[in-house]
Each structure stands twice: as C-alpha cells, then as structure tokens.
Design a protein around this motif. Structure first.
Motif, PDB file in Angstrom:
ATOM      1  N   SER A 172      43.980 -67.712  -3.528  1.00 32.55           N
ATOM      2  CA  SER A 172      44.208 -68.874  -2.659  1.00 32.55           C
ATOM      3  C   SER A 172      44.606 -70.117  -3.463  1.00 32.55           C
ATOM      4  O   SER A 172      44.748 -71.201  -2.901  1.00 32.55           O
ATOM      5  N   THR A 173      44.764 -69.954  -4.783  1.00 35.07           N
ATOM      6  CA  THR A 173      45.136 -71.087  -5.639  1.00 35.07           C
ATOM      7  C   THR A 173      46.492 -70.817  -6.284  1.00 35.07           C
ATOM      8  O   THR A 173      47.204 -69.895  -5.913  1.00 35.07           O
ATOM      9  N   ASN A 174      46.844 -71.619  -7.297  1.00 40.19           N
ATOM     10  CA  ASN A 174      48.153 -71.489  -7.927  1.00 40.19           C
ATOM     11  C   ASN A 174      48.306 -70.234  -8.775  1.00 40.19           C
ATOM     12  O   ASN A 174      49.417 -69.714  -8.917  1.00 40.19           O
ATOM     13  N   ALA A 175      47.219 -69.778  -9.360  1.00 39.40           N
ATOM     14  CA  ALA A 175      47.320 -68.637 -10.272  1.00 39.40           C
ATOM     15  C   ALA A 175      46.013 -67.846 -10.290  1.00 39.40           C
ATOM     16  O   ALA A 175      44.948 -68.373  -9.970  1.00 39.40           O
ATOM     17  N   ARG A 176      46.137 -66.583 -10.680  1.00 41.87           N
ATOM     18  CA  ARG A 176      44.957 -65.723 -10.842  1.00 41.87           C
ATOM     19  C   ARG A 176      45.057 -65.031 -12.194  1.00 41.87           C
ATOM     20  O   ARG A 176      46.103 -64.504 -12.573  1.00 41.87           O
ATOM     21  N   ILE A 177      43.929 -64.995 -12.916  1.00 46.04           N
ATOM     22  CA  ILE A 177      43.860 -64.361 -14.233  1.00 46.04           C
ATOM     23  C   ILE A 177      42.816 -63.240 -14.169  1.00 46.04           C
ATOM     24  O   ILE A 177      41.698 -63.453 -13.690  1.00 46.04           O
ATOM     25  N   ILE A 213      42.794 -76.895 -16.962  1.00 46.96           N
ATOM     26  CA  ILE A 213      42.979 -75.938 -15.853  1.00 46.96           C
ATOM     27  C   ILE A 213      41.659 -75.807 -15.105  1.00 46.96           C
ATOM     28  O   ILE A 213      40.666 -75.312 -15.649  1.00 46.96           O
ATOM     29  N   ASN A 214      41.653 -76.249 -13.866  1.00 48.11           N
ATOM     30  CA  ASN A 214      40.438 -76.200 -13.043  1.00 48.11           C
ATOM     31  C   ASN A 214      40.289 -74.821 -12.412  1.00 48.11           C
ATOM     32  O   ASN A 214      41.260 -74.215 -11.958  1.00 48.11           O
ATOM     33  N   ILE A 215      39.054 -74.335 -12.373  1.00 50.32           N
ATOM     34  CA  ILE A 215      38.770 -73.019 -11.790  1.00 50.32           C
ATOM     35  C   ILE A 215      38.378 -73.199 -10.334  1.00 50.32           C
ATOM     36  O   ILE A 215      37.399 -73.877 -10.018  1.00 50.32           O
ATOM     37  N   GLY A 216      39.154 -72.592  -9.438  1.00 44.32           N
ATOM     38  CA  GLY A 216      38.840 -72.669  -8.020  1.00 44.32           C
ATOM     39  C   GLY A 216      37.812 -71.643  -7.595  1.00 44.32           C
ATOM     40  O   GLY A 216      36.982 -71.889  -6.716  1.00 44.32           O
ATOM     41  N   ASP A 217      37.860 -70.461  -8.213  1.00 44.38           N
ATOM     42  CA  ASP A 217      36.912 -69.388  -7.885  1.00 44.38           C
ATOM     43  C   ASP A 217      36.844 -68.449  -9.080  1.00 44.38           C
ATOM     44  O   ASP A 217      37.806 -68.311  -9.840  1.00 44.38           O
ATOM     45  N   MET A 218      35.695 -67.799  -9.251  1.00 43.52           N
ATOM     46  CA  MET A 218      35.543 -66.897 -10.393  1.00 43.52           C
ATOM     47  C   MET A 218      34.532 -65.814 -10.068  1.00 43.52           C
ATOM     48  O   MET A 218      33.561 -66.036  -9.342  1.00 43.52           O
TER      49      MET A 218
END
Length: 389
Positions: free
Chosen positions: A314-319, A342-347
C-alpha cells in the motif's frame, strides 16, 4: 517479465494461471523461479537468479531445502492439494488388504485356459475369503489434510476410528469428525487396532517409527498401510513381522525389489497422487504461491522459511529480505533505511529455525545503493525490491 523454469511436466491448467507477465521455460540458465514435481535437485547446480522453488506436491525429499535456505531461496510445497486422491487410494488399500482381491485375480488369470474354469473358480474361491471393514478398528497416524479425510471416510464405512497426532493443527481438528477417538500413543493404536494407516512426513523423528518392538505387541492379524513415505517402515521389520505373524498384510505405495518379493505385501507403484485432478490441483496451488512471492513478497506454505503475508503493498515500495535468524538483524536493516530517510509504513519479521524473513513496505523509492548496503549486512542472504514506484 518473470521466467519460470520447469523440471517436470506441469499441468497446463496450472501454468495457464501465470498470465502474460511470465515466460515458462525448460532451458533458461537464469530463471526467477523453478517449478517441479519429482525431479531430484540434490546434484543440480542452482542458478543465483532463483528466488523461489515450487514443488507441485507435498513431499520435498527431492529438494535440498536447508542448502537452499542458506542461499536465501524459499521452497514451497502444496500440502492438501492431492489429499483426496491419496485418500481414495488408501480406501482401496484397505479393501485390497481385507478381501484378497489381488491374489484372487492373479490366480483366476493363471487358470484362464482351463476348460472347466468356471467350475474351478467356484470350487477354489474359498481360498480367497476375506473380512469386511464394518465394525473393525483403524488407527490413523497423522491427522493432516490426508489423515483427516481418511479418518472421516473410514467412519462413513462403519469402522471404529482412532487418531494419533500430538501436533494436530487447529485447522485439521476443525475438519475431523467428532466420532474419531483420540489415541494418546502409537503403542495404544498398535495394541488395539485391526488396521493402521500412516500419514506423517518423513523426518528424523518419524523414520522407522513402526519398529519390530511395537509390532510384537500388535493385535493378531494387523494390516499396515503406508501411503506416506517408504522409510517410515524398514523392510527388514516388515519381513520379520510378516514371517512371525505380527503383521498379516503390508500395503505400500513405495515398493522396491525386496518388498515386491515378499508374500503378503501389496506393492502399489506410487500412485497416491497420480490422478489428473490431483496433478492439476497441485500445479495450480504451486503457481499461485510462486506468483504471491514474486509479485508481492508473501510466503505461503514454505518448508524452509516462515510463512509471511502482508497482502498487497500500500506504499511506494516493498522490500523482501531473506536472512539468518540472528539478534539485531532488524535493527541493522531499519538503521540503513533510516539513514536514507526511508520511512517504514509496515513491517513483518518472522523466523523458522536458523532462517528468517523480513518484509517491509516503505514510503520512498529504494535505490541500488540502499540495496547494496542492505546486502552488505552479515547474515543477509537475498534482498529483493518487489515494488518500486
């Protein structure tokens, strides 16, 4: 475009689920994923490009799963996809072990040229008399997807069913009939049951689990069915148990030359999952799991990494990061992201044995430099930027 390399023939219905963003190959030297059934991978050189391996079936003895875990490669299988096919063959095995059908058919063929064959059959048929299943006791060892179906089917045929599985899952328990009686030990089942059927994985704790000491205590006439893995029962144990009368019949889906030369062994040529429906179900399930990992970074039904699911990004990128399960790994990962603002939206971070997986949704584009610094952390195995807007 993702490249999927197949090592066996895979159901076309399953491959059709891949869609236009995938290329299926048998030769490409640098695939993103490998899809297989029974191909033995132990002596195969694995390309560094491989991120995930999908086994269209439940057993993974043909795959060096720990070695691949150490390379950061996720291995998934398809538990339950072939459950109905195996269940039906187990029921057939129960009938074959009870009614002497195999030996009866073989004998009938041997006298087919006798001009009095019909009279001869009527005269000799009593040699092949058997017993009915209704009212008999069966012990189901292992209550996973297949074991639950077998237990419920046996109940429907009027059998008294005992189940043993100290690690039964909540999901399996929900599917198990309340009429199945709980056994507290393997020995309890061996002592009291007319039939035993095995449905456990082959691991160190289950290898040779049915040993001679146990079978010496068996109820007279015990019939043993093995549609799980051959090494759960040692051939020498089977031979001695049959010779001494501890077993009256052994039905196995994993025959070898030694077993096929024993009397009262019914060897079925590994047909448990050999139906068109089963192969299609396994292929579809494996393909969906490959797509979920490649497109979203989610791990479903892995045998060497923890299952890990965060839905769609749901954010700009996923790692997605595979790594060893050591202290301060998450701290090192997040520190690098913080230095790059780089802010973490979910982890989500989960571990399984010596390995772990971290999945992060972040709110900025991830650069190659950030990826390289993540890869430089000791214990990091693979770093994937799955989505990078």
């Amino acid at each position: 475009m993702y490249k999927i390399k197949t090592l066996n023939n895979i159901s076309q219905e399953g491959l059709a689920l891949l869609g236009g963003n995938y290329a299926v190959t048998t030769e490409d030297p640098s695939p993103d994923a490998i899809l297989l059934r029974s191909f033995k991978m132990h002596d195969m050189e694995l390309p560094e490009s491989v991120k995930i391996i999908g086994r269209a079936g439940a057993g993974v003895n043909n795959i060096p799963i720990e070695e691949y875990a150490a390379k950061g490669v996720v291995v998934v299988n398809t538990p339950g996809a072939n459950a109905n096919a195996v269940k039906e063959l187990v029921i057939l095995g129960l009938l074959l072990s009870s009614r002497k059908v195999v030996s009866g058919i073989n004998w009938a063929k041997s006298v087919k040229d006798d001009p009095e064959v019909e009279k001869l059959i009527e005269k000799e048929k009593s040699k092949f008399a058997g017993q009915e299943l209704t009212g008999k006791k069966i012990g189901v060892i292992g209550l996973g997807a297949i074991g639950v179906l077998v237990a419920n089917a046996a109940l429907s045929m009027g059998m008294e069913v005992y189940g043993y599985d100290p690690f039964v899952s909540v999901e399996s328990a929900w599917g198990l009939s309340c009429e199945v009686k709980r056994a507290l030990s393997l020995d309890e089942i061996v002592l009291d049951c007319d039939y035993i059927t095995l449905h456990v994985p082959l691991i160190d704790q289950t290898k040779n689990m049915i040993n001679l000491e146990r079978l010496q205590k068996a109820k007279p006439g015990l019939k043993l069915l093995n549609f799980a893995r051959g090494a759960l029962v040692n051939n020498e144990v089977v031979k001695e148990a049959l010779d001494k009368g501890y077993l009256s019949c052994y039905v196995t889906d994993f025959p070898d030359q030694e077993l096929l030369n024993m009397e009262n062994v019914i060897g079925i040529p590994h047909l448990g999952a050999s139906t068109a429906e089963s192969e299609e179900n396994c292929a579809k399930m494996a393909v969906r799991q490959l797509k979920e990992y490649l497109e979203n970074g989610n791990i479903v039904n892995s045998v060497n990494y923890p299952d890990c699911y965060m839905g769609l990004c749901s954010t700009n990128a996923r790692i997605g990061i595979t790594h060893t399960n050591v202290p301060n790994m998450v701290g090192q990962i997040t520190s690098i992201l913080a230095k790059d603002n780089i802010n973490i939206g979910d982890m989500l971070n989960k571990s399984k044995g010596g390995f772990a997986y971290t999945l992060l949704d972040v709110e900025l584009h991830v650069t190659e430099d950030t990826v390289k610094r993540l890869e430089s952390i000791e214990g990091i195995l693979k770093v994937r930027v799955i989505k990078n807007d």
